[in-house]
Design a protein around this motif. Structure first.
Motif, PDB file in Angstrom:
ATOM      1  N   VAL A 264      40.206  37.421  10.980  1.00  0.00           N
ATOM      2  CA  VAL A 264      40.660  36.141  10.440  1.00  0.00           C
ATOM      3  C   VAL A 264      41.563  36.345   9.228  1.00  0.00           C
ATOM      4  N   ARG A 265      41.190  37.245   8.331  1.00  0.00           N
ATOM      5  CA  ARG A 265      41.989  37.495   7.136  1.00  0.00           C
ATOM      6  C   ARG A 265      43.036  38.582   7.338  1.00  0.00           C
ATOM      7  N   GLY A 266      42.930  39.351   8.407  1.00  0.00           N
ATOM      8  CA  GLY A 266      43.885  40.426   8.620  1.00  0.00           C
ATOM      9  C   GLY A 266      45.021  40.075   9.555  1.00  0.00           C
ATOM     10  N   ALA A 267      44.953  38.926  10.212  1.00  0.00           N
ATOM     11  CA  ALA A 267      46.012  38.544  11.152  1.00  0.00           C
ATOM     12  C   ALA A 267      47.241  38.067  10.396  1.00  0.00           C
ATOM     13  N   ARG A 268      48.410  38.303  10.972  1.00  0.00           N
ATOM     14  CA  ARG A 268      49.674  37.866  10.369  1.00  0.00           C
ATOM     15  C   ARG A 268      50.499  37.038  11.350  1.00  0.00           C
ATOM     16  N   GLN A 269      50.710  37.551  12.553  1.00  0.00           N
ATOM     17  CA  GLN A 269      51.436  36.801  13.578  1.00  0.00           C
ATOM     18  C   GLN A 269      50.422  36.033  14.438  1.00  0.00           C
ATOM     19  N   LEU A 270      50.690  34.760  14.646  1.00  0.00           N
ATOM     20  CA  LEU A 270      49.745  33.891  15.332  1.00  0.00           C
ATOM     21  C   LEU A 270      50.462  33.073  16.402  1.00  0.00           C
ATOM     22  N   LEU A 271      49.644  32.400  17.221  1.00  0.00           N
ATOM     23  CA  LEU A 271      50.135  31.471  18.221  1.00  0.00           C
ATOM     24  C   LEU A 271      49.439  30.136  18.022  1.00  0.00           C
ATOM     25  N   VAL A 272      50.223  29.085  17.992  1.00  0.00           N
ATOM     26  CA  VAL A 272      49.691  27.723  17.916  1.00  0.00           C
ATOM     27  C   VAL A 272      49.706  27.152  19.332  1.00  0.00           C
ATOM     28  N   LEU A 273      48.523  26.782  19.824  1.00  0.00           N
ATOM     29  CA  LEU A 273      48.397  26.289  21.188  1.00  0.00           C
ATOM     30  C   LEU A 273      48.577  24.785  21.228  1.00  0.00           C
ATOM     31  N   ARG A 274      49.164  24.341  22.321  1.00  0.00           N
ATOM     32  CA  ARG A 274      49.294  22.907  22.576  1.00  0.00           C
ATOM     33  C   ARG A 274      48.571  22.627  23.883  1.00  0.00           C
ATOM     34  N   TYR A 275      47.303  22.264  23.747  1.00  0.00           N
ATOM     35  CA  TYR A 275      46.412  22.157  24.898  1.00  0.00           C
ATOM     36  C   TYR A 275      46.189  20.699  25.258  1.00  0.00           C
ATOM     37  N   ASP A 276      46.402  20.393  26.529  1.00  0.00           N
ATOM     38  CA  ASP A 276      46.164  19.050  27.050  1.00  0.00           C
ATOM     39  C   ASP A 276      45.033  19.143  28.060  1.00  0.00           C
ATOM     40  N   ALA A 277      43.874  18.656  27.685  1.00  0.00           N
ATOM     41  CA  ALA A 277      42.709  18.770  28.561  1.00  0.00           C
ATOM     42  C   ALA A 277      42.800  17.882  29.787  1.00  0.00           C
ATOM     43  N   ARG A 278      43.601  16.830  29.732  1.00  0.00           N
ATOM     44  CA  ARG A 278      43.764  15.887  30.849  1.00  0.00           C
ATOM     45  C   ARG A 278      42.421  15.283  31.270  1.00  0.00           C
ATOM     46  N   THR A 279      41.627  14.914  30.279  1.00  0.00           N
ATOM     47  CA  THR A 279      40.349  14.245  30.547  1.00  0.00           C
ATOM     48  C   THR A 279      40.480  12.788  30.153  1.00  0.00           C
ATOM     49  N   PRO A 280      39.800  11.869  30.870  1.00  0.00           N
ATOM     50  CA  PRO A 280      39.889  10.448  30.512  1.00  0.00           C
ATOM     51  C   PRO A 280      39.259  10.193  29.155  1.00  0.00           C
ATOM     52  N   PRO A 281      39.745   9.204  28.442  1.00  0.00           N
ATOM     53  CA  PRO A 281      39.181   8.916  27.117  1.00  0.00           C
ATOM     54  C   PRO A 281      37.750   8.427  27.216  1.00  0.00           C
ATOM     55  N   ARG A 282      36.987   8.720  26.181  1.00  0.00           N
ATOM     56  CA  ARG A 282      35.598   8.297  26.160  1.00  0.00           C
ATOM     57  C   ARG A 282      35.499   6.789  25.935  1.00  0.00           C
ATOM     58  N   PRO A 283      34.540   6.132  26.574  1.00  0.00           N
ATOM     59  CA  PRO A 283      34.381   4.683  26.358  1.00  0.00           C
ATOM     60  C   PRO A 283      33.852   4.405  24.964  1.00  0.00           C
ATOM     61  N   THR A 284      34.349   3.323  24.363  1.00  0.00           N
ATOM     62  CA  THR A 284      33.920   2.925  23.020  1.00  0.00           C
ATOM     63  C   THR A 284      33.004   1.717  23.120  1.00  0.00           C
ATOM     64  N   ASP A 285      32.385   1.377  21.980  1.00  0.00           N
ATOM     65  CA  ASP A 285      31.482   0.219  21.959  1.00  0.00           C
ATOM     66  C   ASP A 285      32.236  -1.076  22.237  1.00  0.00           C
ATOM     67  N   THR A 286      33.442  -1.192  21.701  1.00  0.00           N
ATOM     68  CA  THR A 286      34.228  -2.406  21.947  1.00  0.00           C
ATOM     69  C   THR A 286      34.583  -2.520  23.416  1.00  0.00           C
ATOM     70  N   GLY A 287      34.838  -1.387  24.053  1.00  0.00           N
ATOM     71  CA  GLY A 287      35.142  -1.430  25.469  1.00  0.00           C
ATOM     72  C   GLY A 287      33.949  -1.859  26.284  1.00  0.00           C
ATOM     73  N   ILE A 288      32.746  -1.371  25.890  1.00  0.00           N
ATOM     74  CA  ILE A 288      31.538  -1.770  26.620  1.00  0.00           C
ATOM     75  C   ILE A 288      31.266  -3.266  26.452  1.00  0.00           C
ATOM     76  N   VAL A 289      31.402  -3.752  25.206  1.00  0.00           N
ATOM     77  CA  VAL A 289      31.193  -5.192  24.967  1.00  0.00           C
ATOM     78  C   VAL A 289      32.207  -6.014  25.748  1.00  0.00           C
ATOM     79  N   GLY A 290      33.453  -5.560  25.739  1.00  0.00           N
ATOM     80  CA  GLY A 290      34.485  -6.269  26.483  1.00  0.00           C
ATOM     81  C   GLY A 290      34.201  -6.292  27.968  1.00  0.00           C
ATOM     82  N   SER A 291      33.691  -5.201  28.521  1.00  0.00           N
ATOM     83  CA  SER A 291      33.360  -5.164  29.950  1.00  0.00           C
ATOM     84  C   SER A 291      32.215  -6.117  30.261  1.00  0.00           C
ATOM     85  N   ALA A 292      31.210  -6.192  29.353  1.00  0.00           N
ATOM     86  CA  ALA A 292      30.089  -7.122  29.574  1.00  0.00           C
ATOM     87  C   ALA A 292      30.576  -8.571  29.527  1.00  0.00           C
TER      88      ALA A 292
END
Length: 332
Positions: A264-292
């Motif tokens: 961790v402290r000895g690294a100099r050259q790094l790679l920044v990842l751009r990761y897209d999991a492509r998973t659906p968003p998690r339901p929220t409380d407002t969404g559940i109330v709205g569905s009800a």
């Protein structure tokens, strides 16, 4: 009484006669020695006898010449020694630079090989400097929003996870290292597949694998990789290795200490990842109330439609009844 002159003043052969005599003798000796080498032995005896006198006479000259040569030799040796030291220093610097460049070349080759084999979009970068806060494990990398670096993106090298981008600037970004006390990474044990979360420690050198039951199959030497369930880190990235497991009977969870696989402290050259999991968003409380609410509104609409259908059917039956009554009265 004798009146003859004293011996000092006695007259012998004349000077000219003696000159010719000695010159003739010298010529005879030269010719004889040149032809017959008759005086070689005499010359050797005389040279041997005069050698000590010659050496004694040459002692002052030898001392002066030797002293001058000594000073010249010391000066030349010192200058040559200094020159060799400078060359040795230059060669050592070049050797260290060559070793550093060789290690950096190997490091970049591995990094590029990781980038080539990865299906995730990556951005090569380099650490510029550490942050000023000594109580946090953060560094500043070269690359910001103009290089498509996003906040929350994982940062890795060829050995494994280094940290995560926490703040993004136009030309720079702040990376919180894996060993920071506020950093958490969801991981799983490669050998058994047990999932948990690894946290940094206040000292900033080791990691703490939390929420591991005492009965879990975790051993020293197990490797931890990202499980990919958080949608931030791609699955399968090396994170840490278990170095100590402490199971106590009076606690529910075991204390598992790990060390990062990547320097961790000895690294100099790094790679920044751009990761897209492509998973659906998690339901929220407002969404559940709205569905009800939507479901309740749909039920109310269905009930209203049914009631409207019943009210429409009753007037249709009344004329029928009146018709039958009219027919009965007419019959009577």
């Amino acid at each position: 009484m004798e009146y003859s002159p004293p011996p000092l003043f006695k007259q012998g052969p004349s000077a000219l006669a003696r000159l010719f005599t000695f010159v003739g003798l010298a010529l005879v000796l030269l010719m004889t020695d040149a032809r017959f080498q008759t005086l070689e032995v005499v010359r050797e005896v005389i040279g041997t006898g005069l050698y000590p006198l010659q050496r004694v006479a040459l002692v002052p000259r030898d001392l002066i010449v030797g002293g001058a040569d000594l000073f010249v030799t010391i000066h030349s040796l010192r200058s040559e020694n200094q020159t060799l030291r400078d060359k040795n220093l230059q060669l050592s610097i070049r050797a260290s630079q060559a070793a550093q460049l060789l290690a950096e070349n190997e490091h970049l080759r591995r990094l590029l090989q990781l980038q080539q084999h990865s299906t995730i979009q990556t951005t090569p970068t380099e650490i510029q400097y550490d942050t000023r806060d000594p109580f946090t494990q953060k560094v500043i990398i070269a690359g910001g929003s103009r290089q498509d670096v996003q906040a929350g993106a994982p940062v890795v090298n060829e050995n494994g996870v280094i940290g995560q981008v926490t703040r993004v600037f136009p030309l720079q970004s702040e990376v919180t290292l894996l060993t920071d006390k506020d950093q958490a990474v969801p991981v799983q044990v490669v050998r058994t597949g047990i999932r948990s979360v690894v946290y940094g420690t206040p000292k900033g050198d080791l990691l703490d694998l939390r929420f591991v039951p005492t009965s879990a199959d975790v051993k020293t030497g197990d490797e931890l990789v990202t499980n990919g369930l958080d949608g931030v880190y791609p699955p399968g990235l090396p994170v840490a290795k278990v170095i100590h497991v402490d199971r106590q009977t009076d606690t529910t969870f075991a204390r598992v200490v790990c060390e990062p696989l990547a320097p961790v402290r000895g690294a100099r050259q790094l790679l920044v990842l751009r990761y897209d999991a492509r998973t659906p968003p998690r339901p929220t409380d407002t969404g559940i109330v709205g569905s009800a609410k939507d479901a309740g509104k749909a039920k109310a609409r269905k009930g209203a439609k049914a009631a409207a259908g019943n009210s429409t059917a009753k007037p249709a039956a009344t004329p029928g009844r009146a018709t039958s009554a009219t027919v009965t009265g007419a019959r009577q």
